[in-house]
Enzyme design. Structure first.
Site, PDB file in Angstrom:
ATOM      1  CE  LYS A   1       3.901  95.702  90.052  1.00 37.16           C
ATOM      2  NZ  LYS A   1       4.606  94.899  91.058  1.00 37.16           N
ATOM      3  N   GLY A   2      -0.138  93.913  84.619  1.00 40.31           N
ATOM      4  CA  GLY A   2      -0.275  92.838  83.631  1.00 40.31           C
ATOM      5  C   GLY A   2      -0.344  93.262  82.179  1.00 40.31           C
TER       6      GLY A   2
ATOM      7  CE  LYS B   1      -9.305  83.483  83.553  1.00 40.29           C
ATOM      8  NZ  LYS B   1      -8.951  83.319  84.979  1.00 40.29           N
TER       9      LYS B   1
ATOM     10  CG  ASP C   1      -3.951  91.788  82.591  1.00 36.93           C
ATOM     11  OD1 ASP C   1      -5.070  92.269  82.897  1.00 36.93           O
ATOM     12  OD2 ASP C   1      -3.149  91.375  83.446  1.00 36.93           O
TER      13      ASP C   1
ATOM     14  NE  ARG D   1       3.720  91.098  86.828  1.00 34.75           N
ATOM     15  CZ  ARG D   1       2.451  91.244  87.151  1.00 34.75           C
ATOM     16  NH1 ARG D   1       1.529  91.157  86.218  1.00 34.75           N
ATOM     17  NH2 ARG D   1       2.073  91.480  88.397  1.00 34.75           N
TER      18      ARG D   1
ATOM     19  CG  ASP E   1     -11.371  86.259  86.228  1.00 30.79           C
ATOM     20  OD1 ASP E   1     -12.404  85.617  86.073  1.00 30.79           O
ATOM     21  OD2 ASP E   1     -10.437  85.832  86.927  1.00 30.79           O
TER      22      ASP E   1
ATOM     23  CB  VAL F   1      -4.177  82.191  81.532  1.00 35.42           C
ATOM     24  CG1 VAL F   1      -5.158  81.133  81.063  1.00 35.42           C
ATOM     25  CG2 VAL F   1      -4.875  83.535  81.658  1.00 35.42           C
TER      26      VAL F   1
HETATM   27  P1  IMP Z   1     -11.387  90.731  87.570  1.00 31.16           P
HETATM   28  O1  IMP Z   1     -11.590  91.853  88.527  1.00 31.16           O
HETATM   29  O2  IMP Z   1     -11.822  89.418  88.180  1.00 31.16           O
HETATM   30  O3  IMP Z   1     -12.024  90.938  86.221  1.00 31.16           O
HETATM   31  O4  IMP Z   1      -9.824  90.528  87.382  1.00 31.16           O
HETATM   32  C1  IMP Z   1      -9.030  91.415  86.682  1.00 31.16           C
HETATM   33  C2  IMP Z   1      -7.575  91.282  87.037  1.00 31.16           C
HETATM   34  O5  IMP Z   1      -7.279  90.048  87.706  1.00 31.16           O
HETATM   35  C3  IMP Z   1      -6.730  91.236  85.776  1.00 31.16           C
HETATM   36  O6  IMP Z   1      -6.365  92.531  85.373  1.00 31.16           O
HETATM   37  C4  IMP Z   1      -5.551  90.380  86.192  1.00 31.16           C
HETATM   38  O7  IMP Z   1      -4.559  91.174  86.785  1.00 31.16           O
HETATM   39  C5  IMP Z   1      -6.114  89.430  87.235  1.00 31.16           C
HETATM   40  N1  IMP Z   1      -6.459  88.108  86.657  1.00 31.16           N
HETATM   41  C6  IMP Z   1      -7.694  87.636  86.380  1.00 31.16           C
HETATM   42  N2  IMP Z   1      -7.643  86.396  85.857  1.00 31.16           N
HETATM   43  C7  IMP Z   1      -6.328  86.081  85.788  1.00 31.16           C
HETATM   44  C8  IMP Z   1      -5.610  84.915  85.314  1.00 31.16           C
HETATM   45  O8  IMP Z   1      -6.161  83.907  84.835  1.00 31.16           O
HETATM   46  N3  IMP Z   1      -4.255  84.988  85.409  1.00 31.16           N
HETATM   47  C9  IMP Z   1      -3.591  86.059  85.919  1.00 31.16           C
HETATM   48  N4  IMP Z   1      -4.222  87.157  86.368  1.00 31.16           N
HETATM   49  C10 IMP Z   1      -5.578  87.172  86.298  1.00 31.16           C
END
Ligand code: IMP
Length: 194
Positions: free
Chosen positions: A57-58, A144, A113, A178, A116, A166
Protein backbone atom coordinates in the site's frame (compact mmCIF):
# COMPACT_ATOMS: atom_id res chain seq x y z
CA UNK A 1 -19.79 1.67 30.77
CA UNK A 2 -16.23 1.50 29.44
CA UNK A 3 -15.47 3.11 26.10
CA UNK A 4 -13.34 0.76 23.93
CA UNK A 5 -12.05 3.75 21.90
CA UNK A 6 -10.87 5.75 24.91
CA UNK A 7 -7.22 4.58 24.97
CA UNK A 8 -7.00 5.10 21.25
CA UNK A 9 -8.29 8.68 21.22
CA UNK A 10 -5.97 9.64 24.11
CA UNK A 11 -3.00 8.29 22.20
CA UNK A 12 -3.70 10.56 19.21
CA UNK A 13 -4.66 13.66 21.17
CA UNK A 14 -1.48 15.56 20.21
CA UNK A 15 -1.84 14.56 16.52
CA UNK A 16 0.29 12.20 14.43
CA UNK A 17 3.34 14.49 14.53
CA UNK A 18 3.78 13.73 18.26
CA UNK A 19 5.26 10.36 17.31
CA UNK A 20 7.79 11.85 14.86
CA UNK A 21 11.35 12.15 16.14
CA UNK A 22 12.66 14.14 13.18
CA UNK A 23 11.34 15.33 9.81
CA UNK A 24 13.60 14.00 7.02
CA UNK A 25 11.85 15.29 3.89
CA UNK A 26 9.13 17.95 4.07
CA UNK A 27 6.18 18.09 1.65
CA UNK A 28 7.74 20.73 -0.59
CA UNK A 29 11.07 18.90 -0.89
CA UNK A 30 9.22 15.67 -1.76
CA UNK A 31 7.11 17.40 -4.41
CA UNK A 32 10.16 19.00 -6.03
CA UNK A 33 12.03 15.68 -6.18
CA UNK A 34 8.99 13.77 -7.48
CA UNK A 35 8.63 16.32 -10.29
CA UNK A 36 12.31 15.78 -11.20
CA UNK A 37 11.83 12.00 -11.20
CA UNK A 38 8.75 12.40 -13.43
CA UNK A 39 10.78 14.44 -15.93
CA UNK A 40 13.56 11.78 -15.94
CA UNK A 41 11.03 9.01 -16.54
CA UNK A 42 9.26 11.00 -19.26
CA UNK A 43 12.57 11.42 -21.06
CA UNK A 44 13.46 7.72 -20.73
CA UNK A 45 10.10 6.33 -21.89
CA UNK A 46 9.37 8.37 -25.02
CA UNK A 47 7.77 6.08 -27.63
CA UNK A 48 7.65 3.07 -25.24
CA UNK A 49 4.69 0.98 -24.09
CA UNK A 50 4.78 2.09 -20.45
CA UNK A 51 3.03 0.11 -17.73
CA UNK A 52 3.50 1.50 -14.23
CA UNK A 53 3.07 -1.11 -11.51
CA UNK A 54 2.65 0.34 -8.03
CA UNK A 55 3.37 -1.83 -5.03
CA UNK A 56 0.63 -1.29 -2.43
CA UNK A 57 0.00 0.00 0.00
CA UNK A 58 2.91 2.31 0.74
CA UNK A 59 3.41 3.70 -2.76
CA UNK A 60 -0.02 5.29 -3.23
CA UNK A 61 0.77 9.00 -2.55
CA UNK A 62 4.07 8.72 -4.44
CA UNK A 63 2.36 7.05 -7.39
CA UNK A 64 -0.38 9.69 -7.52
CA UNK A 65 2.16 12.54 -7.61
CA UNK A 66 4.62 10.74 -9.89
CA UNK A 67 2.23 9.78 -12.69
CA UNK A 68 0.92 13.35 -12.82
CA UNK A 69 4.49 14.52 -13.42
CA UNK A 70 4.86 12.23 -16.49
CA UNK A 71 3.22 13.54 -19.65
CA UNK A 72 3.13 10.27 -21.61
CA UNK A 73 0.45 7.69 -22.38
CA UNK A 74 0.71 4.93 -19.79
CA UNK A 75 -1.30 2.29 -18.01
CA UNK A 76 -1.23 1.80 -14.24
CA UNK A 77 -1.72 -1.45 -12.37
CA UNK A 78 -1.39 -2.45 -8.72
CA UNK A 79 0.12 -5.28 -6.78
CA UNK A 80 -0.06 -5.77 -3.02
CA UNK A 81 2.59 -7.71 -1.15
CA UNK A 82 3.50 -8.14 2.48
CA UNK A 83 6.88 -8.89 3.98
CA UNK A 84 7.00 -6.82 7.15
CA UNK A 85 6.08 -7.60 10.70
CA UNK A 86 6.48 -4.59 13.00
CA UNK A 87 9.65 -2.76 11.96
CA UNK A 88 11.55 -5.77 10.50
CA UNK A 89 11.45 -7.41 7.08
CA UNK A 90 10.62 -11.11 7.33
CA UNK A 91 12.08 -11.89 3.91
CA UNK A 92 9.02 -14.03 3.16
CA UNK A 93 7.02 -12.17 0.53
CA UNK A 94 3.35 -12.95 0.05
CA UNK A 95 1.35 -11.67 -2.93
CA UNK A 96 -1.90 -10.31 -1.49
CA UNK A 97 -3.17 -8.88 -4.79
CA UNK A 98 -1.81 -9.72 -8.22
CA UNK A 99 -1.86 -7.61 -11.39
CA UNK A 100 -4.98 -7.37 -13.54
CA UNK A 101 -3.06 -6.98 -16.80
CA UNK A 102 -0.56 -8.98 -18.86
CA UNK A 103 3.07 -7.79 -18.92
CA UNK A 104 3.93 -9.33 -22.31
CA UNK A 105 5.79 -6.75 -24.42
CA UNK A 106 5.26 -3.94 -21.89
CA UNK A 107 7.89 -1.54 -20.59
CA UNK A 108 7.39 -2.23 -16.92
CA UNK A 109 8.17 0.42 -14.32
CA UNK A 110 7.81 -0.83 -10.75
CA UNK A 111 7.02 1.96 -8.28
CA UNK A 112 8.03 1.34 -4.66
CA UNK A 113 7.87 3.56 -1.58
CA UNK A 114 11.14 2.31 -0.12
CA UNK A 115 13.80 -0.30 -0.83
CA UNK A 116 15.26 -1.50 2.45
CA UNK A 117 16.83 -4.99 2.57
CA UNK A 118 15.83 -5.45 -1.09
CA UNK A 119 14.21 -8.81 -0.31
CA UNK A 120 10.74 -7.70 -1.45
CA UNK A 121 12.02 -6.20 -4.67
CA UNK A 122 14.22 -9.19 -5.51
CA UNK A 123 11.21 -11.47 -5.15
CA UNK A 124 9.03 -9.13 -7.23
CA UNK A 125 11.60 -8.76 -10.01
CA UNK A 126 12.07 -12.52 -10.28
CA UNK A 127 8.33 -13.05 -10.33
CA UNK A 128 7.47 -10.28 -12.83
CA UNK A 129 10.34 -11.01 -15.22
CA UNK A 130 8.89 -14.49 -15.90
CA UNK A 131 5.86 -12.69 -17.41
CA UNK A 132 7.86 -11.49 -20.44
CA UNK A 133 7.87 -7.69 -20.22
CA UNK A 134 9.92 -5.94 -22.93
CA UNK A 135 11.89 -4.15 -20.18
CA UNK A 136 11.83 -3.79 -16.43
CA UNK A 137 12.97 -0.89 -14.26
CA UNK A 138 12.46 0.18 -10.67
CA UNK A 139 11.57 3.61 -9.31
CA UNK A 140 11.68 4.08 -5.55
CA UNK A 141 11.06 7.20 -3.54
CA UNK A 142 13.46 6.17 -0.75
CA UNK A 143 16.56 4.02 -0.85
CA UNK A 144 17.96 2.65 2.43
CA UNK A 145 21.22 1.51 0.87
CA UNK A 146 22.97 0.87 4.20
CA UNK A 147 20.80 -2.13 5.09
CA UNK A 148 20.66 -3.78 1.67
CA UNK A 149 20.90 -7.58 1.78
CA UNK A 150 20.04 -8.30 -1.85
CA UNK A 151 21.61 -6.53 -4.82
CA UNK A 152 18.79 -4.96 -6.82
CA UNK A 153 19.03 -2.53 -9.70
CA UNK A 154 17.20 0.71 -8.85
CA UNK A 155 17.08 2.94 -11.93
CA UNK A 156 15.16 5.92 -10.52
CA UNK A 157 15.61 6.90 -6.89
CA UNK A 158 14.18 9.89 -5.00
CA UNK A 159 16.25 10.14 -1.84
CA UNK A 160 18.85 8.16 0.06
CA UNK A 161 17.30 7.25 3.40
CA UNK A 162 19.17 6.74 6.68
CA UNK A 163 18.94 3.45 8.56
CA UNK A 164 15.92 4.40 10.66
CA UNK A 165 12.27 3.39 10.61
CA UNK A 166 10.47 6.09 8.63
CA UNK A 167 6.80 6.98 8.29
CA UNK A 168 4.59 9.31 6.28
CA UNK A 169 3.77 9.97 2.61
CA UNK A 170 2.50 6.40 2.31
CA UNK A 171 4.87 4.71 4.75
CA UNK A 172 3.27 3.18 7.81
CA UNK A 173 3.90 1.63 11.16
CA UNK A 174 1.18 -0.88 12.00
CA UNK A 175 -1.02 0.65 9.28
CA UNK A 176 -0.90 4.19 10.75
CA UNK A 177 0.85 7.42 9.63
CA UNK A 178 0.46 6.90 5.84
CA UNK A 179 -1.41 10.22 5.56
CA UNK A 180 1.37 12.39 7.03
CA UNK A 181 2.29 14.84 4.23
CA UNK A 182 6.02 14.56 5.02
CA UNK A 183 8.49 11.74 5.76
CA UNK A 184 9.90 11.49 9.27
CA UNK A 185 11.64 9.10 11.64
CA UNK A 186 9.27 7.29 13.99
CA UNK A 187 10.13 7.71 17.69
CA UNK A 188 11.53 4.34 18.82
CA UNK A 189 9.40 4.62 21.98
CA UNK A 190 6.33 3.99 19.77
CA UNK A 191 7.41 0.54 18.59
CA UNK A 192 9.39 -0.36 21.69
CA UNK A 193 6.20 -0.25 23.77
CA UNK A 194 4.23 -2.39 21.23
P1 IMP B 1 12.54 -4.69 1.98
O1 IMP B 1 12.02 -6.01 1.53
O2 IMP B 1 13.31 -4.84 3.28
O3 IMP B 1 13.35 -3.95 0.95
O4 IMP B 1 11.30 -3.80 2.41
C1 IMP B 1 10.41 -3.26 1.50
C2 IMP B 1 9.10 -2.88 2.13
O5 IMP B 1 9.18 -2.80 3.56
C3 IMP B 1 8.70 -1.49 1.70
O6 IMP B 1 7.94 -1.53 0.51
C4 IMP B 1 7.91 -0.98 2.89
O7 IMP B 1 6.56 -1.37 2.78
C5 IMP B 1 8.53 -1.67 4.09
N1 IMP B 1 9.52 -0.81 4.78
C6 IMP B 1 10.86 -0.91 4.73
N2 IMP B 1 11.46 0.04 5.48
C7 IMP B 1 10.45 0.77 6.00
C8 IMP B 1 10.42 1.93 6.87
O8 IMP B 1 11.43 2.50 7.31
N3 IMP B 1 9.17 2.40 7.17
C9 IMP B 1 8.02 1.83 6.72
N4 IMP B 1 8.02 0.75 5.92
C10 IMP B 1 9.22 0.23 5.56
Amino acid sequence: MTNPDQGRSERWQGGLSNDVQEVLFDAETIQRRVDELGAEIQEAYQGRDLLVVAILKGSFPFLADLVRAINLPMKVDFMAVSSYRGTKSTGVVKILKDLDSSLVGKDLLIVEDIVDTGLTLKYLLENLETRQPASTAVCTLLDKKAVRKEKVDVRFSGFDCPDAFVIGYGLDYDGIYRNLPYIGVLKPSVYQKD
